[in-house]
Enzyme design. Structure first.
Site, PDB file in Angstrom:
ATOM      1  N   SER A  81       0.799  -1.234   0.000  1.00  0.00           N
ATOM      2  CA  SER A  81       0.000   0.000   0.000  1.00  0.00           C
ATOM      3  C   SER A  81       0.834   1.287   0.000  1.00  0.00           C
ATOM      4  O   SER A  81       0.427   2.256  -0.651  1.00  0.00           O
ATOM      5  CB  SER A  81      -0.998  -0.004   1.163  1.00  0.00           C
ATOM      6  OG  SER A  81      -0.350  -0.210   2.392  1.00  0.00           O
ATOM      7  N   ARG A 133     -11.835   3.112 -40.682  1.00  0.00           N
ATOM      8  CA  ARG A 133     -10.653   2.633 -39.958  1.00  0.00           C
ATOM      9  C   ARG A 133     -10.584   1.117 -39.779  1.00  0.00           C
ATOM     10  O   ARG A 133      -9.532   0.576 -39.434  1.00  0.00           O
ATOM     11  CB  ARG A 133     -10.633   3.250 -38.551  1.00  0.00           C
ATOM     12  CG  ARG A 133     -11.801   2.764 -37.709  1.00  0.00           C
ATOM     13  CD  ARG A 133     -11.796   3.314 -36.305  1.00  0.00           C
ATOM     14  NE  ARG A 133     -12.996   2.866 -35.596  1.00  0.00           N
ATOM     15  CZ  ARG A 133     -13.166   2.926 -34.292  1.00  0.00           C
ATOM     16  NH1 ARG A 133     -12.228   3.448 -33.533  1.00  0.00           N
ATOM     17  NH2 ARG A 133     -14.286   2.503 -33.734  1.00  0.00           N
ATOM     18  N   ARG A 176       6.404  -7.647 -18.029  1.00  0.00           N
ATOM     19  CA  ARG A 176       6.756  -7.213 -19.388  1.00  0.00           C
ATOM     20  C   ARG A 176       8.252  -7.076 -19.640  1.00  0.00           C
ATOM     21  O   ARG A 176       8.662  -6.893 -20.794  1.00  0.00           O
ATOM     22  CB  ARG A 176       6.033  -5.891 -19.701  1.00  0.00           C
ATOM     23  CG  ARG A 176       4.518  -6.021 -19.687  1.00  0.00           C
ATOM     24  CD  ARG A 176       4.026  -7.161 -20.566  1.00  0.00           C
ATOM     25  NE  ARG A 176       2.567  -7.298 -20.542  1.00  0.00           N
ATOM     26  CZ  ARG A 176       1.883  -8.172 -21.259  1.00  0.00           C
ATOM     27  NH1 ARG A 176       2.524  -9.005 -22.066  1.00  0.00           N
ATOM     28  NH2 ARG A 176       0.572  -8.240 -21.172  1.00  0.00           N
TER      29      ARG A 176
END
Length: 279
Positions: free
Chosen positions: A69, A174, A201
């Site tokens: 936190s 698009r 990642r």
């Protein structure tokens, strides 16, 4: 709790860090840093620490014991430009706030991602969702792949422009544009969830292109909250976790036996061992 200003972070505000061929990441704003983490923790832990050394020890303790936190009190806002296929992987991290450019309101620019020739790889034999990092793709085949990508991008954008010129609704014009088209967004996230994004990642399992964005974001984060990032590297990013099956395999190795793992389990286990012995 006072306003936190980081002099080094101030120097890079709005600076464009290039990623891939046409992408970038910019730090637009930040709220807090290491001081804010310590201030937030002191609310729970009493009067708290005073010296830099004690602050580092506290942040290290919080990270080591997964007291998350206080890290959530730090907020970073990025302006990012990336190919749509990268954005679709990125958006899986649902703990951020995102505002993306809209093809319904804007005329989309002719900007497409074209990988470097060295990034053209065969399908991995062991990882169904990844590239092979062993066998080289012949140069002629690399050129063929890049030519196919570029010709497809050019044709798709020409068709898009024809529909725009004919006053066809942008939201329809698009829809045939490819995933290699660049998009942009503002991405705001707290430090705890940013660390989780980076943990996933920056990992070798992640696709090369999103790893490049994670690498740049990691460098920016290191400037905003260097002590917190150091603790993250030590206890999360560079930590090696073994499953129950892998622990059994490790025990066999220590007893002078073959580990016995096969397939993807074997590949991942051996990568972990390589990481240990090369660190």
């Amino acid at each position: 709790m006072g306003h936190v200003i980081n002099k080094e972070a101030e120097k890079i505000l709005d600076k464009e860090f290039k990623v891939l061929d046409k992408g970038f990441v910019r730090l637009v704003d930040y709220m807090g840093g290491d001081e804010r983490v310590v201030q937030a923790a002191r609310v729970s832990y009493g009067k708290g620490t005073k010296t830099l050394r004690e602050d580092k020890m506290l942040i290290d303790y919080l990270m080591r014991h997964q007291h998350t936190s206080p890290f959530e009190q730090v907020i970073l806002t990025f302006h990012c430009k990336m190919p749509i296929f990268v954005a679709r992987q990125w958006i899986r991290h649902r703990t951020a706030r995102v505002n993306e450019i809209s093809g319904r309101y804007s005329i989309l620019e002719e900007e497409f991602y074209v990988p470097e020739a060295k990034c053209v790889r065969f399908q991995s034999r062991t990882n169904r969702q990844g590239r092979d990092d062993q066998d080289e793709v012949p140069i002629e085949l690399q050129k063929k792949v890049l030519r196919i990508l570029q010709e497809g991008q050019k044709r798709a954008y020409e068709d898009y422009n024809k529909m725009i010129d004919d006053n066809i609704a942008r939201e329809l014009a698009r829809i045939n544009l490819p995933l290699s088209l660049y998009t942009q967004w503002y991405w705001q996230i707290d430090l705890h969830n940013l660390f989780h994004f980076l943990e996933l990642r920056l990992d070798y399992h992640a696709q090369y292109e999103i790893r490049e964005y994670a690498r740049v974001i990691a460098e920016i984060t290191k400037i905003v909250a260097p002590i917190s990032y150091e603790a993250f590297e030590r206890h999360v990013l560079n930590a090696i976790k073994f499953s129950g099956e892998e622990l059994k395999a490790l025990k066999k190795i220590l007893n002078g036996q073959e580990h016995g793992l096969t397939g993807l389990l074997k590949v991942e286990f051996e990568k972990k061992l390589e990481k240990i012995f090369n660190s």
